[in-house]
Scaffold this motif. Sequence first.
Motif, PDB file in Angstrom:
ATOM      1  N   LEU A 121       0.769  -1.220  -0.156  1.00  0.00           N
ATOM      2  CA  LEU A 121       0.036   0.019   0.051  1.00  0.00           C
ATOM      3  C   LEU A 121       0.647   1.102  -0.045  1.00  0.00           C
ATOM      4  CD1 LEU A 121      -2.838   1.671   0.665  1.00  0.00           C
ATOM      5  CD2 LEU A 121      -1.760   1.671   2.989  1.00  0.00           C
ATOM      6  N   LEU A 122       1.918   1.467   0.651  1.00  0.00           N
ATOM      7  CA  LEU A 122       2.680   2.406   0.903  1.00  0.00           C
ATOM      8  C   LEU A 122       3.576   2.628  -0.178  1.00  0.00           C
ATOM      9  CD1 LEU A 122       3.517   1.692   4.667  1.00  0.00           C
ATOM     10  CD2 LEU A 122       1.962   3.336   3.841  1.00  0.00           C
ATOM     11  N   HIS A 123       3.846   1.651  -0.794  1.00  0.00           N
ATOM     12  CA  HIS A 123       4.746   1.453  -1.957  1.00  0.00           C
ATOM     13  C   HIS A 123       3.924   2.281  -3.128  1.00  0.00           C
ATOM     14  CE1 HIS A 123       7.842  -0.213  -4.671  1.00  0.00           C
ATOM     15  NE2 HIS A 123       6.846  -0.075  -5.649  1.00  0.00           N
ATOM     16  N   GLU A 124       2.729   1.979  -3.138  1.00  0.00           N
ATOM     17  CA  GLU A 124       1.858   2.589  -4.135  1.00  0.00           C
ATOM     18  C   GLU A 124       1.520   3.762  -3.973  1.00  0.00           C
ATOM     19  OE1 GLU A 124       2.238   1.035  -6.983  1.00  0.00           O
ATOM     20  OE2 GLU A 124       2.550  -1.070  -6.674  1.00  0.00           O
TER      21      GLU A 124
ATOM     22  N   TYR B 130     -10.649  -7.443   6.093  1.00  0.00           N
ATOM     23  CA  TYR B 130      -9.295  -7.493   6.954  1.00  0.00           C
ATOM     24  C   TYR B 130      -8.608  -8.072   5.844  1.00  0.00           C
ATOM     25  CZ  TYR B 130      -5.799  -9.347   9.995  1.00  0.00           C
ATOM     26  OH  TYR B 130      -4.528  -9.668  10.756  1.00  0.00           O
ATOM     27  N   ALA B 131      -7.779  -7.537   5.259  1.00  0.00           N
ATOM     28  CA  ALA B 131      -6.807  -7.939   3.890  1.00  0.00           C
ATOM     29  C   ALA B 131      -5.453  -8.344   4.571  1.00  0.00           C
ATOM     30  CB  ALA B 131      -6.832  -7.019   2.815  1.00  0.00           C
ATOM     31  N   VAL B 132      -4.899  -9.524   4.323  1.00  0.00           N
ATOM     32  CA  VAL B 132      -3.490  -9.847   4.935  1.00  0.00           C
ATOM     33  C   VAL B 132      -2.467 -10.389   3.839  1.00  0.00           C
ATOM     34  CG1 VAL B 132      -4.463 -10.575   7.347  1.00  0.00           C
ATOM     35  CG2 VAL B 132      -4.268 -12.158   5.118  1.00  0.00           C
ATOM     36  N   ASN B 133      -2.911 -10.478   2.629  1.00  0.00           N
ATOM     37  CA  ASN B 133      -2.011 -10.939   1.573  1.00  0.00           C
ATOM     38  C   ASN B 133      -2.349 -10.358   0.425  1.00  0.00           C
ATOM     39  OD1 ASN B 133       0.298 -12.582   2.223  1.00  0.00           O
ATOM     40  ND2 ASN B 133      -1.130 -13.890   3.045  1.00  0.00           N
ATOM     41  N   PHE B 134      -1.396  -9.718  -0.376  1.00  0.00           N
ATOM     42  CA  PHE B 134      -1.613  -9.112  -1.728  1.00  0.00           C
ATOM     43  C   PHE B 134      -0.626  -9.645  -2.857  1.00  0.00           C
ATOM     44  CE2 PHE B 134      -3.158  -6.252   1.313  1.00  0.00           C
ATOM     45  CZ  PHE B 134      -4.384  -5.892   0.620  1.00  0.00           C
ATOM     46  N   GLY B 135      -1.558  -9.562  -4.044  1.00  0.00           N
ATOM     47  CA  GLY B 135      -0.565 -10.040  -5.261  1.00  0.00           C
ATOM     48  C   GLY B 135       0.317  -8.769  -5.497  1.00  0.00           C
ATOM     49  N   GLY B 136      -0.273  -7.778  -6.437  1.00  0.00           N
ATOM     50  CA  GLY B 136       0.526  -6.688  -6.421  1.00  0.00           C
ATOM     51  C   GLY B 136      -0.004  -5.301  -6.903  1.00  0.00           C
ATOM     52  N   GLY B 137       0.551  -4.386  -6.972  1.00  0.00           N
ATOM     53  CA  GLY B 137      -0.255  -3.201  -7.116  1.00  0.00           C
ATOM     54  C   GLY B 137       0.209  -2.295  -8.217  1.00  0.00           C
ATOM     55  N   GLN B 138      -0.452  -1.110  -8.577  1.00  0.00           N
ATOM     56  CA  GLN B 138      -0.080  -0.109  -9.468  1.00  0.00           C
ATOM     57  C   GLN B 138      -0.740   1.007  -9.064  1.00  0.00           C
ATOM     58  OE1 GLN B 138      -1.532  -1.181 -13.356  1.00  0.00           O
ATOM     59  NE2 GLN B 138      -1.212   0.658 -14.197  1.00  0.00           N
ATOM     60  N   VAL B 139       0.150   2.166  -9.679  1.00  0.00           N
ATOM     61  CA  VAL B 139      -0.366   3.583  -9.161  1.00  0.00           C
ATOM     62  C   VAL B 139      -0.228   4.414 -10.281  1.00  0.00           C
ATOM     63  CG1 VAL B 139       2.046   4.236  -8.378  1.00  0.00           C
ATOM     64  CG2 VAL B 139      -0.037   5.555  -7.450  1.00  0.00           C
TER      65      VAL B 139
ATOM     66  N   GLY C 155      -2.739  10.076  -8.398  1.00  0.00           N
ATOM     67  CA  GLY C 155      -2.790   9.743  -7.228  1.00  0.00           C
ATOM     68  C   GLY C 155      -3.513   8.238  -7.040  1.00  0.00           C
ATOM     69  N   ARG C 156      -4.155   8.019  -8.074  1.00  0.00           N
ATOM     70  CA  ARG C 156      -4.913   6.647  -7.944  1.00  0.00           C
ATOM     71  C   ARG C 156      -4.156   5.499  -7.839  1.00  0.00           C
ATOM     72  NH1 ARG C 156      -7.310   5.671 -12.525  1.00  0.00           N
ATOM     73  NH2 ARG C 156      -6.300   7.854 -13.323  1.00  0.00           N
TER      74      ARG C 156
ATOM     75  N   ASN D 171      -7.110   6.937  -3.439  1.00  0.00           N
ATOM     76  CA  ASN D 171      -6.357   7.886  -4.022  1.00  0.00           C
ATOM     77  C   ASN D 171      -5.297   8.273  -2.807  1.00  0.00           C
ATOM     78  OD1 ASN D 171      -5.631  10.830  -3.916  1.00  0.00           O
ATOM     79  ND2 ASN D 171      -6.355  10.888  -5.805  1.00  0.00           N
ATOM     80  N   GLY D 172      -3.842   7.857  -3.327  1.00  0.00           N
ATOM     81  CA  GLY D 172      -2.732   8.064  -2.217  1.00  0.00           C
ATOM     82  C   GLY D 172      -3.103   8.953  -1.160  1.00  0.00           C
TER      83      GLY D 172
END
Lengths: 480, 444
Positions: free
Chosen positions: A258-261, A385-394, A399-400, A428-429
Motif C-alpha cells: 500500500l505504502l509503496h504504491e 481484513y486483508a492480509v496478503n496481496f498480489g501486486g499493485g499499481q499507481v 494519485g490513484r 487515491n494516495g
Amino acid sequence: MSDLIQIAHETLLAPTGLGESDLDRMLGELVGGGIDAADIYFQSSRLESWVLEDGIIKEGSHSIDQGAGIRAISGEKTGFAYSDELHLTPLIDAARAARAITRSGGAGTVKVAGLTSVRQLYQPINPLISLTESEKVELLRRVDAEARKQDSRVKQVMVSLVGTHDVMMVAATDGTLSADVRPLVRLNVHVIVEQGERREQGSSGGGARDSFQFLLDEERALVFAREAVRQALVNLEAVDAPAGTMPVVLGPGWPGVLLHEAVGHGLEGDFNRKGTSAFSGRIGEKVASSSCTVVDDGTLPGRRGSLSVDDEGTESQNTVLIEDGVLKGYLQDKHNARLMGVESTGNGRRESYAHLPLPRMTNTYMLPGSYDPQEIIASVDKGIYAVNFGGGQVDITSGRFVFSASEAYLIEKGKVTTPVKGATLIGNGPEAMMQISMVGNDLALDQGVGVCGKEGQSVPVGVGQPTLRIDELTVGGTGV
Amino acid sequence: MNDIKERKARLQQLVADILQEAKAQGASAAEAGVSSDAGLSLNVRMGEPETIEHTRDSGLGVTVYFGQRKGSANTSDLSPEAVRETVRAACNFARYTSEDDCSGLADAGLMATDLPDLDLYHPWEQSVDEAIELAQTCEAAARDQDSRIVNSEGASVDSHAGLHVYGNSHGFISGYPSSRHSMSCAVVGQDGDSMQRDYWYSQSRRHEDLETPEAVGRIAAERTVSRLGARRIATGEAPVLFQADVAVGLLRSFLGAIRGSALYRKASFLLDHLDQRVFPEFVRIHEMPYLPRGLASAAFDSEGVATREQDFVSDGILRSYLLDSYAARKMGMQSTGNAGGVHNLRTTSGSLDLQGLLSKMGRGLLVTELMGQGVNTVTGDYSRGAAGFWVEGGEIQYPVEEITIAGNLKEMMLGLQDIGCDVETRTSVQTGSWLIDHMMIAGK
C-alpha cells in the motif's frame, strides 16, 4: 584500494586487461564541453534458477550478463550508451555516443578515488556456490514434500529457487569510485488445491541478500511451503467479496505494498522535479493522518531491498518521507537531486548496465503506532481484513492506486469471519493516507520477494507496515 | 541489405557451432537461439531532448537434452569462450534435473519447411536530430492542443532493428531480420484541483506506417483532457463497454486460460472446455502468422515448429488449446505451433464503431483504462481498478475514476454482446471494443 573495489577490478576489468589508466581515459572523454556529470557503470551478473514441478526437477538454468553503461548529462539532457564488451575500444565508442548530446568534444582529466570505508550491509559472497547442486535439488524436493504432506487436496506444487551474484563498479566525473558485491537469493512456492470441482491457488516465498543457507535456517523454506498451502485452503472456503466503500484493516508486513504504491512512487524525485506527481510541491504539507510516519530505508542488513551503495556509488540512507503525517522529503538520485538543488538520498538504482539510473525505492515501511492489532479489528463493525496481496499499481499524477488481495476476510461486528475472494482495493494516495485512523504496534517487514517495475526496469525492493485501519477504501468485489 | 545477409549467415554459423559444441559435450539433442539488435530510444520533454539512448543488445540461449533430462543457459557475451562456457553450464544443469517423459525437442516432422519472407525488416535510416525533431513535433502538437495541457512527460521515438536465428539438432536452422518502430506521447492536464495524465502511441514494422506525430500528440492531449473532472460513481451493476485497447487485455486473459502450461497444471478456469461453448455464437478467434509486416508474424515458433492459420474459437466454441510441444505431450496432444506465444490473433468484429456500441449499450460504463493485476486464471475471478466514462442514452456524460469492475471471466465471455469494428491494430493480439452485458462496479 578497498576490498570491494579490489574484487570488482578483478571481476570486471582484469579479464580484458583494463586498468586504472583506462578508466581515467574513458572519463576523460566525458568531461568538459558542456557536460555537467557523467559516469561509467560496470557490471557482471550471474543468475541461476531451478524449477520443480510435478514432483520432478524440471528446469535448471544459468545466465551470464555483463557489460558497461556510460551516461553523460548536460543540464536536463542525458545521453546514454552501453556495451556488452568490456574492451577499451567499444567503451570509448560508447562514451562518445553518450556525450554526443553536446556538440563539442571532451578534453579533460578525471582522477577517481574510492571511498575508504563503506559500511557493508551484506557479505560480498557468491551465493551460487553456497550450496552444491545436489543440495539445491534436495532443498526443492523437501519443499515439495512439505507442501504435499500438509493436505491431500494439494494437487500441484511449483517451487522455484533463484540466486544472483552481482558485481558492480561505478566511476564518475565527480570523483566517485565505488563498488559492491550483491548476493540475492529467493525461493517461491505456488500450490493448486482442488476440492470437488473447485480449484484455488496459494503462494508464498522469501529471500535476502545472503547465501542459500538463509532459506534453510529456521526451516524458512518449509515454512513458505506450509504457508502457501494454508493460503490456498483458505481460498477454497472464500465467498464473493463485497463491493463498495468500507473500512479496511490491513495486516502487518507485505500489505505495506500500500505504502509503496500510495506514497512511495509519488515521492520519487524525477516525478516531483517535473511536477507530474500528486505530491509535487507539497513538502511541509499534511499528506497523511498524524499517526503516519513512513520511511525508505536502504540500510537494513541483508534485506532484499537494501544496498550498501546505490548504483551511482552513494551510500544508502534511512530517509523520512512522511513524519507524523507531514511530507518531509523525496527520494533522489544524483541527477534529479542536482536539478532540484538537494543531495542524493542514495536511491539511484538501475536494473542493469543497459538501463539508466532512476530514483527508486529500497525498503519502504511505516513505523509502528500504539494500538494492539486485535483492538484495531475490534473497532470495525463491517469491513474487510486483508492480509496478503498480489501486486499493485499507481497513477502518480492523479494519485490513484490499486492493489489486489490474495487473502482477505470479512470483519463483522469486530470479529474476523468468512474469507473472501481476491478483491481489488482502489483509492487515491493522499486521500487514503488521511483515512488511516489506527496504527498497530506490530511492525513487520515482508519476507523478501518484492519486485518493483518502473519505466520497464525491475529492481528488488522491500515493504513493511504494522496492522493499520483505513476508514474508507473502495473494495471491488462482486457481492453486496 | 548485403550487410544484413552477412550478419544472418554469421549468426546461423554461430548457432550451428553451439549445437556442435553441445554434441561434443555429450548432449543427445540441443537447441539454441541467438539474437542481436540495435536501436535508438529518445525522449523529448517540454521541447528539449531529455534522454538519448543508443541500445545494442545481443544474447544467446541454449538448451541441451541428455535423454529426457534438460539444462539451459544463456549469456549476453557471444565470444567463443563464453559460448563454450555457456554450453558447459547447460550440460552441467542437465546432470541434476530429473528424467521427464515429456521433455525434448519438438517432433522433427513439425519443423517449418516453407519459410516465406514476411517483410518484417525495414530499418529506419534517420539521424538523432531528425528523431528529436519528430518527437518535438509530436509533443508540441499535444501541448498546443488545449490550454488545459499544463505539463508533459514528453514524447518518445523508439527504433530498433535486429536479427534472430534459431536452430536445433533436427537440422533446422533459420532466422530472419526484423524492425520495430514506435512513437508515443504522454501529457498532463489540469483543471482546478483535478490533475490527469494520459498517453497515446503508434507502433509498426515500417516507419512510414506510423501515425503522424501530430496525430499521436493530438490524441494524447484529447485523451488527457477528456479525463479532467473525473468522479466516482455509486456501487451497482451495469453493462460495461471495454474500449478496443483495453479489450485486448480481456482477449489476453482468455489466451492465458487456454495456454497449455496453465491447463496441464490444472490452473485454468477453461480446463476441459475443448469443444464447448465459451463465447456467444458470433465469435471467432483466429491466428494469422503470415501477415506481411505483422507485428507478431513468424513462419516458425520458438521450437522451429511451423506456424499455421488456425481458429482457437469459431461459432463461439473452443476449438483448440494453445500448445507448445511440452504441454502437448503432457496432454496427449500435438503442438499448435505456439511455443513462445501467438502470431497475430484477430477476433470477429461487428458492424458498429465505438459510437454505435455506446448507443447499443444505452446506459452503462465505458472503460478506457484498467489498473492492477486482479485476474485469477485458476478461477476466472476478475476484479480490476478502472477509469472511463459514464454513459446515458448512448452518450458520454462525464469521466469516471477510482472505481473497480468485477465479475468472472467465464461469465463475462459468455455475456459478450458485441465486438466493435474499431479494431486495435498496434498489438499482436487484435480486437475491437467489447460490450459485456453486466459487471459489478464498486464506487462510493
